[in-house]
Design an enzyme around this catalytic site. Structure first.
Site, PDB file in Angstrom:
ATOM      1  CB  CYS A  76      -0.921   0.008   1.219  1.00 34.15           C
ATOM      2  SG  CYS A  76      -2.091   1.397   1.220  1.00 34.15           S
ATOM      3  NE  ARG A 123      -0.495   4.862   8.803  1.00 35.37           N
ATOM      4  CZ  ARG A 123      -1.768   4.709   9.174  1.00 35.37           C
ATOM      5  NH1 ARG A 123      -2.102   4.903  10.436  1.00 35.37           N
ATOM      6  NH2 ARG A 123      -2.684   4.361   8.302  1.00 35.37           N
ATOM      7  CB  CYS A 163      -5.952  -0.529   4.439  1.00 35.41           C
ATOM      8  SG  CYS A 163      -5.549   0.153   2.814  1.00 35.41           S
TER       9      CYS A 163
HETATM   10 ZN   LIG Z   1      -3.499   1.224   2.992  1.00 36.24          ZN
END
Ligand SMILES: [Zn+2]
Length: 196
Positions: free
Chosen positions: A29, A33, A88
Site C-alpha cells: 500500500c 506507514r 487501511c
Molecule cells: Zn493502505
C-alpha cells in the site's frame, strides 16, 4: 543506517555496495506507514517495490504489469509478496459511499471483493473488524489476481517460480499475518488458465 545530509554533489543515501539482484517483489500500500524496507529490515538492493492505494493487482494497470514483468523475467524474483495492512484507509473508503471523484474507479475493484464476501463480512460485529476482514480477503484476492496474469503463468510453467504470498501488516503491533500462499503450478479456475 542513518541518512546523510549531503552538500552539493552528495546523495542523501550512500550508494549500495552491490549490484541489485533482489529476490523479492513487494506489492504494498502507498500508506506512508508501511515502507517495505523498514518492515522487513532489508537493505537497498534486496526488495523490488511497487506500491499503490490498497495494494491492488489490477489487470489493466500497465504500471503494475510492467513492474511484474520486469521483476519476474529480468530480475527472476523467487517470491512476490502482496502486503496489506490493518486499518487501511483505501479499503475503509471502498466500504463507504463517499464520492471521492477520480479515486472512485480504483476503489471499485475493492468494492467488488467486498461484494464477493459480503455475507461473511457483514456478519462480523464492529466496523473495524469488518474492515480488517476485508483487508485480509482483499490481499488473498490480489494474490489470486497475480496467478491470473500471463507473466506468472508463463514463469510457473517454464521456471517453477515465483512463489506468491499474501500478508497483512499490523500497524499497532508490527506483526505480519500471513493470510494466503500460492505455490508455482497451483491450479486456478480453468476459466483464467491460458494454454501454454
Ligand atoms: Zn493502505
Amino acid at each position: 543506517m542513518g541518512y546523510q545530509h549531503g552538500g552539493a554533489g552528495q546523495g542523501f543515501l550512500p550508494p549500495p555496495a552491490r549490484p541489485a539482484s533482489p529476490k523479492f517483489l513487494w506489492i504494498g500500500c502507498s500508506d506512508s506507514r508501511v515502507p517495505a524496507d523498514r518492515i522487513t529490515n532489508t537493505e537497498p538492493g534486496e526488495i523490488f517495490v511497487h506500491r499503490n492505494v490498497a495494494n491492488m493487482v489490477v489487470h489493466t494497470d500497465m504500471n503494475l504489469l510492467t513492474v511484474l514483468e520486469y521483476a519476474v523475467k529480468v530480475l527472476e524474483v523467487e517470491h512476490i509478496l502482496v502486503v496489506g495492512h490493518y486499518g487501511c484507509g483505501g479499503v475503509k473508503a471502498a466500504m463507504g459511499n463517499q464520492n471521492l471523484g477520480i479515486i472512485n474507479p480504483w476503489l471499485k475493484h475493492i468494492k467488488d471483493v467486498y461484494r464477493f464476501h459480503k455475507e461473511e463480512i457483514d456478519a462480523l460485529e464492529g466496523a473495524d473488524q469488518q474492515v480488517d476482514r476485508l483487508i485480509e480477503l482483499n490481499v488473498k484476492e490480489q494474490v489470486m489476481n497475480l496467478a491470473k496474469t500471463i507473466t506468472v503463468q508463463e514463469a510457473w510453467h517454464k521456471h517453477k517460480r515465483p512463489y506468491l504470498h499474501g500478508w497483512v501488516y499490523g500497524l499497532k503491533d508490527g506483526l505480519i499475518n500471513p493470510v494466503f500462499d500460492m505455490d508455482p503450478g497451483t491450479h486456478i479456475d480453468p476459466l483464467y488458465e491460458y494454454n501454454l
